[in-house]
Design a protein around this motif. Structure first.
Motif: not given
Length: 539
Positions: A405-411, A318-332
Motif C-alpha cells: 500500500h502506498g503511503l500517499v494513496d489518494t483513493t 464509533e470509528i468505521i473508516y480511518p482518516p485520510f492521510i496527510i501528504g496525499a493529493s485530496t482531489g478525490v
C-alpha cells in the motif's frame, strides 16, 4: 526450508527449467475447450510475442474502441462468457503462453469493475503464467445502467466473479496443457485488492498465494468517504465560509510536505511515515504568513480542514473508516466543482448508489450523508462489503497473502490496510510472528494509488517489466511465488524510481520496503538513493 525457486522463473531460463515448452498452434482451437460446460467461447487465436492486439469491442471507459496492446509472449488467447445465473455472466480472457511455468495467475478489476486488466495479463504471460482476466460481469468502469434491476450482475461484481474465474481458469488450463496447474495465484489492486482478500476469506481453496495492492476492503465505506469528506469541507455550497477551494487544497498538501518532508533526514518530497504525524491546520490560518492571502485559511475553513483529516464515525461515535492521510493529493473529495457548479469528480459515489444501492437513475450525491452509507451497509449489494478479516481457513491450508500500500494513496487510505492487518491478526488469533508467517503488508513511502508518485514505488506491479529486476527481491509477484513454493518469506521488497517512471529509463533511486509493522529507515551513511542505505526496523 526448500531452496528458492525464483531462478526457475527468470525469463531467459523459462524453457530450460520450470516451464513446459508448448506449441500452441496444435491445441489453440475451439475443439480443445468443447467439454467446458456453461462456457460460450467467442475467440480462440494464436498470437506471437511483440505482435499488436487490437481491441475494437472495448467500451470507452475501458479504453476502446481504439485500444491496442502489445502481446508479451507467444500465446493462445481465449475469450469466453461464463454463465453465472439465469440473468448474468462474466467474460473471461485467457493468455496461455507457449512457455508455461505450470502456474495459474488470475487478476481482478478496478473501480466498479467492467474492464479486463490487460497489463496484468501481459505481465503474467511474459513470466510464463497461464494468465486470466475478467470483466466482473459487465462492460465499463463508469456509469450505473449495467447495475439497474440486475441483482445477479451486482452479485458478480460484489463477490462471485473472481471465484468463477479461478474455477473455470483451472479447467481451461488443464484442457489446454493436458495437466493440472501446480499452484494458483491472484494479483489485483484497489477493487482488485478487495477481490483478493474476499477470495481468501470466502473461497480459501481458489488460490495458494494472493498479491493484494491497496486493497479496497470495506469498499462501501471507501467510496462513501469521498462524498462525506466533500460535505465536511463545505460542499456543495461553494459560497459557504467553510468551503475550501481546490486550489487551496493544493497549497495545503504542498505545505504539509514542506513542513514534514525533512523529518526523515532529507528533503526529497516524501514524508516517510505520514501515519505518525499530527497536522494542525491552524498553522495555515490567515495571519500566520504560511500561505498567501488568496490561499490562507479563514476560521471556518480551518475547522473544515481539521474535519477532513478525521475518521468516519457512526451515530454512536464509533470509528468505521480511518482518516485520510496527510501528504496525499485530496482531489478525490476536493475536486468537486465544474464551471462554477457543485459536482463530485469522484463518480463512483454517484454510479454505485444510483445503480446498485438505490436502483434509481435520478438519485443525486449532493446531499450524501452517513444515512446513505448506513443504508448501503444494511443491504450490502452483492456482498461487496463482506467482512474478510477472518482468514482462518486460508491460513490453515497454508495460503499466503502479500499486500502492499502506498503511503500517499489518494483513493484508499493506507491506514485502512494497517487496521485490516490488525483485524486479521485478532480474528485469526495469531502472534505477530505467526501472522508474518502467512500475511505480510509492505507500506511504500511516496507511492500513490497502486503505482506512481515521487517514491521508489515500482515493485514489478506494472507493465512493462524491467527484465533486470525479475527476482524475489525486486518483484512482488515473484516474491510471493518464492514464499509459497520455496518457503522463503520476503524480508523486504526493493522499490525503484525510474526517470519519467519508465523502465526504459535509468533508475534514479532504489529503496528497501519493509513488512509492517517494521519501517524502512535510512542508515545515515550510504547514499539515500542506494538500496544499501535502507534497513528495516521498528519505531
Amino acid at each position: 526450508m526448500a531452496p528458492s525457486i525464483i531462478t526457475g522463473l527468470l525469463l531467459p531460463l523459462l524453457a530450460a527449467t520450470s516451464s513446459l515448452a508448448f506449441d500452441t498452434t496444435t491445441r489453440c482451437t475451439t475443439s480443445t475447450f468443447s467439454s467446458l460446460s456453461g462456457v460460450e467461447i467467442s475467440t480462440v487465436e494464436t498470437l506471437k510475442g511483440s505482435s499488436i492486439l487490437r481491441l475494437p469491442d472495448l467500451v470507452p471507459s475501458c479504453g476502446g474502441p481504439d485500444k491496442n496492446i502489445t502481446v508479451s509472449a507467444d500465446i493462445c488467447r481465449l475469450v469466453a462468457n461464463v454463465r453465472t445465473s439465469n440473468s448474468s455472466s462474466i467474460r473471461i480472457e485467457a493468455w496461455l503462453p507457449d512457455n508455461w511455468n505450470s502456474r495459474l495467475l488470475a487478476t481482478g478489476t478496478g473501480g466498479t469493475g467492467g474492464c479486463v486488466d490487460y497489463s496484468r495479463l501481459q505481465s503474467g504471460a511474459q513470466l510464463g503464467f497461464a494468465a486470466f482476466g475478467t470483466n466482473a460481469g459487465h462492460d465499463g468502469s463508469s456509469g450505473h445502467d449495467f447495475f439497474l434491476n440486475q441483482p445477479e450482475v451486482i452479485n458478480d461484481f460484489g463477490h462471485r466473479a473472481i471465484h468463477v474465474e479461478a474455477a473455470v481458469g483451472k479447467k481451461i488450463t488443464a484442457l489446454f496443457y493436458g495437466r493440472e496447474v501446480s499452484k494458483s495465484y491472484y494479483d489485483g489492486c484497489s477493487t482488485g485488492g478487495r477481490q483478493a482478500l474476499q477470495e481468501a476469506a470466502m473461497y480459501q481453496d481458489d488460490f495458494d498465494g494472493i498479491l493484494a495492492g491497496a486493497p479496497g476492503v470495506d469498499w462501501l465505506k471507501i467510496v462513501a468517504s469521498k462524498a462525506i469528506l466533500a460535505r465536511r469541507i463545505g460542499w456543495p455550497d461553494l459560497n459557504s465560509s467553510a468551503y475550501v477551494r481546490p486550489e487551496q487544497w493544493q497549497a495545503i498538501v504542498a505545505k504539509q510536505i514542506e513542513l514534514f518532508d525533512e523529518l526523515d533526514g532529507e528533503k526529497d518530497g516524501i514524508i516517510d511515515a505520514p501515519q505518525n504525524i499530527r497536522f494542525d491546520p491552524a498553522l495555515l490560518a490567515c495571519g500566520t504568513g504560511a500561505l498567501g492571502q488568496d490561499l490562507c485559511l479563514h476560521p471556518d475553513q480551518v475547522q473544515s480542514v481539521e474535519e477532513a483529516y478525521q475518521p468516519l464515525t457512526n451515530g454512536d461515535g464509533e470509528i468505521i473508516y480511518p482518516p485520510f492521510i496527510i501528504g496525499a493529493s485530496t482531489g478525490v473529495f476536493s475536486n468537486n466543482q465544474k464551471d462554477g457548479k457543485p459536482i463530485l469528480n469522484y463518480s463512483l459515489v454517484r454510479d454505485f448508489w444510483r445503480g446498485a444501492v438505490y436502483n434509481n437513475s435520478d438519485w443525486n450525491e449532493n446531499n450524501f450523508t452517513l444515512s446513505d452509507l448506513d443504508y448501503a451497509l444494511s443491504i450490502n449489494p452483492g456482498g461487496v462489503n463482506s467482512n474478510s478479516r477472518d482468514l482462518s481457513r486460508f491460513h490453515q491450508r497454508g495460503g499466503k497473502v502479500l499486500a502492499y500500500h502506498g503511503l500517499v494513496d489518494t483513493t484508499v487510505t493506507p491506514l485502512l490496510s494497517m487496521e485490516f492487518y490488525k483485524g486479521v491478526q485478532a480474528a485469526v488469533g495469531l502472534s505477530l510472528e505467526e501472522m508474518q508467517s502467512f500475511y505480510r503488508l509492505f507500506l511504500v513511502p511516496g507511492m500513490d494509488h497502486c503505482s506512481a508518485g515521487p517514491g521508489a514505488w515500482n515493485i514489478g506491479q506494472v507493465y512493462p517489466l524491467d527484465s533486470k529486476r525479475l527476482d524475489a527481491a525486486n518483484h512482488a509477484l515473484l516474491a510471493l511465488v518464492d514464499w509459497v513454493e520455496g518457503g522463503k518469506a520476503p524480508d523486504f521488497l526493493t522499490g525503484a524510481k525510474y526517470q519519467n517512471d519508465s523502465v526504459s529509463q535509468p533508475i534514479l533511486a532504489e529503496r528497501r520496503h519493509c513488512p509492517y509493522p517494521s519501517q524502512s529507515r535510512w542508515d545515515g551513511r550510504e547514499n539515500r538513493r542506494d538500496v544499501r542505505g535502507w534497513v528495516c526496523g521498528y519505531a
